[in-house]
Scaffold this motif. Structure first.
Motif, mmCIF file in Angstrom:
data_model
loop_
_atom_site.group_PDB
_atom_site.id
_atom_site.type_symbol
_atom_site.label_atom_id
_atom_site.label_comp_id
_atom_site.label_asym_id
_atom_site.label_seq_id
_atom_site.Cartn_x
_atom_site.Cartn_y
_atom_site.Cartn_z
ATOM 1 N N ILE A 119 0.834 -1.204 0.000
ATOM 2 C CA ILE A 119 0.000 0.000 0.000
ATOM 3 C C ILE A 119 0.869 1.256 0.000
ATOM 4 N N ASN A 120 1.854 1.316 0.888
ATOM 5 C CA ASN A 120 2.685 2.510 1.023
ATOM 6 C C ASN A 120 3.429 2.841 -0.264
ATOM 7 N N SER B 201 2.741 2.008 -3.287
ATOM 8 C CA SER B 201 1.905 2.162 -4.470
ATOM 9 C C SER B 201 1.729 3.636 -4.824
ATOM 10 N N TYR B 202 2.128 4.512 -3.926
ATOM 11 C CA TYR B 202 1.976 5.956 -4.095
ATOM 12 C C TYR B 202 3.316 6.622 -3.830
ATOM 13 N N ASN B 203 3.485 7.835 -4.324
ATOM 14 C CA ASN B 203 4.725 8.537 -4.000
ATOM 15 C C ASN B 203 4.645 9.055 -2.565
ATOM 16 N N ASN B 204 5.773 9.344 -2.014
ATOM 17 C CA ASN B 204 5.854 9.884 -0.655
ATOM 18 C C ASN B 204 6.504 11.258 -0.696
#
Length: 74
Positions: free
Chosen positions: A52-53, A55-58
């Motif tokens: 989950i983490n 799967s997206y940019n931070n």
């Protein structure tokens, strides 16, 4: 009633982040092994939060804190 992200003005990759930490503690430069997250999840279902983490940019933007609060990164 608002919340703000307070990152620095520079974005670094995960590789760069770990290289910076290694240098700061006097460790050798890390050698990276990149495993596709979907493969990691198939191997070990406990890695779900990682799936989950990552799967997206931070990337977090301090623009609102700068505009509303005069925030400056030091």
């Amino acid at each position: 009633g608002k919340s703000y992200h307070l990152p620095g003005d520079e974005c670094v990759t995960w590789n760069q982040y770990h290289e910076i930490i290694a240098e700061a503690i006097g460790a050798p430069k890390p050698e990276f092994v990149h495993i596709p997250i979907d493969l990691l999840y198939e191997i070990d279902k406990r890695s779900y939060i990682t799936l989950i983490n990552f799967s997206y940019n931070n990337i977090f933007d301090p623009a609102a804190a700068k505009a509303d609060l005069g925030y400056t990164y030091r």
